[in-house]
Design a protein around this motif. Sequence first.
Motif, mmCIF file in Angstrom:
data_model
loop_
_atom_site.group_PDB
_atom_site.id
_atom_site.type_symbol
_atom_site.label_atom_id
_atom_site.label_comp_id
_atom_site.label_asym_id
_atom_site.label_seq_id
_atom_site.Cartn_x
_atom_site.Cartn_y
_atom_site.Cartn_z
ATOM 1 N N ASN A 42 48.523 19.592 18.871
ATOM 2 C CA ASN A 42 48.673 20.319 17.621
ATOM 3 C C ASN A 42 48.145 21.735 17.811
ATOM 4 O O ASN A 42 46.977 21.942 18.128
ATOM 5 C CB ASN A 42 47.915 19.624 16.491
ATOM 6 N N LEU A 43 49.023 22.723 17.613
ATOM 7 C CA LEU A 43 48.682 24.126 17.839
ATOM 8 C C LEU A 43 48.315 24.858 16.557
ATOM 9 O O LEU A 43 48.196 26.083 16.557
ATOM 10 C CB LEU A 43 49.866 24.835 18.510
ATOM 11 N N GLY A 44 48.143 24.117 15.451
ATOM 12 C CA GLY A 44 47.908 24.740 14.153
ATOM 13 C C GLY A 44 46.485 25.212 13.952
ATOM 14 O O GLY A 44 45.558 24.888 14.713
ATOM 15 N N ASP A 45 46.293 25.969 12.866
ATOM 16 C CA ASP A 45 44.967 26.480 12.502
ATOM 17 C C ASP A 45 44.147 25.465 11.719
ATOM 18 O O ASP A 45 42.969 25.700 11.436
ATOM 19 C CB ASP A 45 45.108 27.758 11.672
ATOM 20 N N GLY A 46 44.756 24.359 11.320
ATOM 21 C CA GLY A 46 44.023 23.303 10.645
ATOM 22 C C GLY A 46 43.685 23.626 9.206
ATOM 23 O O GLY A 46 44.427 24.326 8.500
ATOM 24 N N GLN A 47 42.531 23.114 8.748
ATOM 25 C CA GLN A 47 42.067 23.341 7.385
ATOM 26 C C GLN A 47 41.515 24.766 7.264
ATOM 27 O O GLN A 47 40.536 25.122 7.931
ATOM 28 C CB GLN A 47 40.972 22.332 7.030
ATOM 29 N N VAL A 48 42.147 25.568 6.430
ATOM 30 C CA VAL A 48 41.735 26.961 6.259
ATOM 31 C C VAL A 48 41.384 27.185 4.786
ATOM 32 O O VAL A 48 42.241 27.030 3.908
ATOM 33 C CB VAL A 48 42.857 27.927 6.690
ATOM 34 N N TYR A 49 40.125 27.521 4.513
ATOM 35 C CA TYR A 49 39.713 27.813 3.143
ATOM 36 C C TYR A 49 38.369 28.538 3.173
ATOM 37 O O TYR A 49 37.673 28.569 4.195
ATOM 38 C CB TYR A 49 39.614 26.538 2.298
ATOM 39 N N ASP A 50 38.009 29.105 2.047
ATOM 40 C CA ASP A 50 36.758 29.835 1.890
ATOM 41 C C ASP A 50 35.671 28.835 1.519
ATOM 42 O O ASP A 50 35.735 28.173 0.480
ATOM 43 C CB ASP A 50 36.915 30.898 0.800
ATOM 44 N N LEU A 51 34.653 28.709 2.390
ATOM 45 C CA LEU A 51 33.573 27.750 2.128
ATOM 46 C C LEU A 51 32.823 28.072 0.845
ATOM 47 O O LEU A 51 32.256 27.174 0.208
ATOM 48 C CB LEU A 51 32.606 27.736 3.312
ATOM 49 N N SER A 52 32.820 29.327 0.446
ATOM 50 C CA SER A 52 32.094 29.703 -0.766
ATOM 51 C C SER A 52 32.909 29.450 -2.031
ATOM 52 O O SER A 52 32.402 29.657 -3.132
ATOM 53 C CB SER A 52 31.691 31.180 -0.702
ATOM 54 N N TYR A 111 30.937 17.527 2.735
ATOM 55 C CA TYR A 111 30.781 16.775 3.974
ATOM 56 C C TYR A 111 31.665 17.303 5.104
ATOM 57 O O TYR A 111 31.464 16.962 6.271
ATOM 58 C CB TYR A 111 31.090 15.300 3.752
ATOM 59 N N THR A 112 32.659 18.087 4.784
ATOM 60 C CA THR A 112 33.570 18.583 5.805
ATOM 61 C C THR A 112 33.511 20.106 5.878
ATOM 62 O O THR A 112 33.031 20.777 4.961
ATOM 63 C CB THR A 112 35.016 18.153 5.509
ATOM 64 N N ARG A 113 34.004 20.628 6.993
ATOM 65 C CA ARG A 113 34.114 22.061 7.209
ATOM 66 C C ARG A 113 35.498 22.340 7.813
ATOM 67 O O ARG A 113 36.138 21.457 8.363
ATOM 68 C CB ARG A 113 33.033 22.548 8.183
ATOM 69 N N PRO A 114 35.957 23.589 7.737
ATOM 70 C CA PRO A 114 37.240 23.930 8.367
ATOM 71 C C PRO A 114 37.200 23.678 9.876
ATOM 72 O O PRO A 114 36.173 23.877 10.534
ATOM 73 C CB PRO A 114 37.404 25.421 8.056
ATOM 74 N N ARG A 115 38.343 23.251 10.421
ATOM 75 C CA ARG A 115 38.454 23.005 11.855
ATOM 76 C C ARG A 115 39.858 23.382 12.318
ATOM 77 O O ARG A 115 40.851 22.997 11.688
ATOM 78 C CB ARG A 115 38.181 21.543 12.193
ATOM 79 N N LYS A 116 39.947 24.089 13.425
ATOM 80 C CA LYS A 116 41.247 24.458 13.972
ATOM 81 C C LYS A 116 41.803 23.271 14.761
ATOM 82 O O LYS A 116 41.125 22.721 15.641
ATOM 83 C CB LYS A 116 41.131 25.685 14.877
#
Length: 607
Positions: A476-486, A495-500
Motif C-alpha cells: 500500500n503506497l497511500g498516505d493512510g490516516q491524515v487528520y489534524d490531531l488538534s 488511542y490512535t494516531r495518523p500512520r502512513k
Amino acid sequence: MSRKVIYIILSYLLFFTTWCSAQSFYKFSGQILDAQEKEPLPFATIRMKSDEGKFYGSTSDENGRFNITHIESGHYHITVSYIGYEKQERSIDLTNNMSLIFSLKPSSTALREVVVTASESKGITSASKIDRTAMEHLQPTSFSDLLALLPGGKTSDPKMNGAKNITLREVGTSSSNYNTSSLGTKFIIDGAPISTDANMQRLLTDPNTTFDAYNAVNAGVDMRNISTDNIESVEIIRGIPSVEYNDLTSGVVIIKQKQKATPVEARIKADQYGKLFSIGKGVEWKDQRTVLSADAGFLDSYNDPRDRLNNFKRINASVRLNKKWLLGNEHRLNWTAGISYSGNIDNVKTDPDIQTQQEDNYKSSYHSGRWNSSLNWIAPQDKAFKGVTLDLSANMSWDKIERSKFIQLDRDRTVPTHMEEGEYDAEILPYKYTAHVTVDGRPLNLYAKVKTKFELQTWNVTHRIQVGASWTYAKNLGDGQVYDLSRPLNPGSSYTRPRKYSDIPASEQIALFVEDQIGIPIGKHHLEVQAGIGSSMLLNLNSRYALSGKPYFDPRINAQWSFPAIGIGNNDLNINVSGGFGWLTKTPTLAQLYPNKLYMDFVQLNY
C-alpha cells in the motif's frame, strides 16, 4: 541331450518373438465438442470396448481433448457420454494411430428446459456453474446478485448500502470480526486473482461505526465492484479445489469474461433502487485468429428511493484481446490480454433542511486499474508434454475516504497531539470546530504464475500431471490516516494516531504445487482421482513473526466413482459418487500483520 534342450529353448524364443511382433499397440486421441457452440466439453467420458471384452477409457481435459495409448489393434465400440448431452457411439477398426472429433448434441430433455439457476459442475469436486442464459434471466445489478442462483440462495433487493461479501460453506454472521469465509474465498478473473491483502481503507477515529459497512477491510472482495455484463460464465468451487489455487480457506470463484464475436449488446435497467446502463461489442478477424472485445457500464444506485443523499455510483470499462497462432509441428500459441477500469463512489450527506449541525458528510471513492496477460503454449496432442501457461497481472487502486463533521462540546476537553513517549502539555479543544479526516490508500498488487502440464498413459491408467509456481506482491503506497490531531473526529478517544500506509512493508508470497489426476477404467466403471500437494510461504517478513520463513503444506485429494449408465426409456441415468479431503491455508493481510499502534494517554495534572 543338451542339443535337444537348446532346440526347445530356441523354439520357445522364436514363438515368443513372433507373438510379440504380432502384438501391435496404437493410440486413440481426439476432442469432444458441443455440436452447437463448438465449445470443448471438459471431463467427458470416453469408453472403448473390444470384441474380446477388453475395456479402455479416459476423460477429456479442460480443452475437451483426450488421449488413450497402448491399445491393442482390433475392432472397438466407442461410447462418448457427457451429462446433459446425447450419448454418441461409434465402431472403429484400430490398425493405426487414430484421432477423431466427437460433437455431442444437447439431450432432448435439456433442450426443452431453460436453466435459470446454477448447474452442478461435472468435475471431480463440488462446484456450481452459472452461464450467460441464467444471468440474463436474473438481470443482476452486481456480482452479488448471482449468488441467488446457487443452491440455497435467495433473491434480495439490489441495495448497495454497504460492501457485498461472499459467504461460502458457512453461515454468515453480523460481526465484522468473523469474515473468514469472505476473506478466504479467492476470486479469479481470466486467470488473474483479485487480491485485497493491501486494502486498509477504514476510519479508525469515527464514533459512528455505520460507515464501516461501506468498506471491506479483512473481508475479501467487495462484489459491488464487479459488473456482470461482460461475464460469459462463472464457476464457484465449494468443495476441495485443485492445489494450483492457494491462499484460500473457503472456495474459489472463477470468472471468464466474454472473448468472442458478438453484436452490439446494450442493457438498460431502472427500478426504485437505481439505474444501470451497459454496452459491449466483440469483433473477430478470422483470418488473423484475433478477437477484440470491449464494454463499458454505469450504475447509479440508492439505498432508499426516498433518500437521494445516500447513493452508490459505479463506472466500469474493459478491453480484451485474444490472439491465436498455429505454429509448426502442430504447436499452438494462445495469448489473452486485457485492461480494465473500475471505480465507485459511496456518498452520504445530511439533508441541510433537517440537520441541526453545520456539516456531517462521508464520501468513499475507489478507482482501480488492472492489466492481465495469459500466454498458453499448447504442444502436439501425441506428446507427453502438453504445454505451459504463463499468467501475469498488475493492479493499482486509488482509494480515498473523506469525512467531515461539525463537533460541538459541552465541557472542556484536552487532546494529546504527540507521537512519541514522554510528558507533554496537552491542548484544550475549542467548544466548536469542524473535523476533517482523509484516508488515502493506494494498494498495489502484482501476480505471476507459471504452470506446466503433462499427460502419461500407463496401460489403462491416464495421468494428467501439472506442476507450477506462483508469486504475489502486495503493497500500500497511500498516505493512510491524515487528520489534524488538534481537531479530532472523536474527542473522547485518542488511542490512535495518523500512520502512513507506505511505511508498512510489502507482503510477498511464493507458492509451489504438483498434482496428478488419474483416470482408471474398471470394466464399465470409471475411477477418477485428483491428488496433489501445494506449499506456500510468506517472504519479506521480520524474523520476530512465527510465520517468517515457515512453509505451509496443503495436501488435497478428490475422488469420483462413475457407475455405468442405466437406461430409462430414451434417457440414461448417470450416477457418480464423489468425495474429497484437504488442507487450506490463508495468509494474513497487511492490516492483520501490521495493526495500528495503541497509544495510552494519562492525565497527570489538570487545572
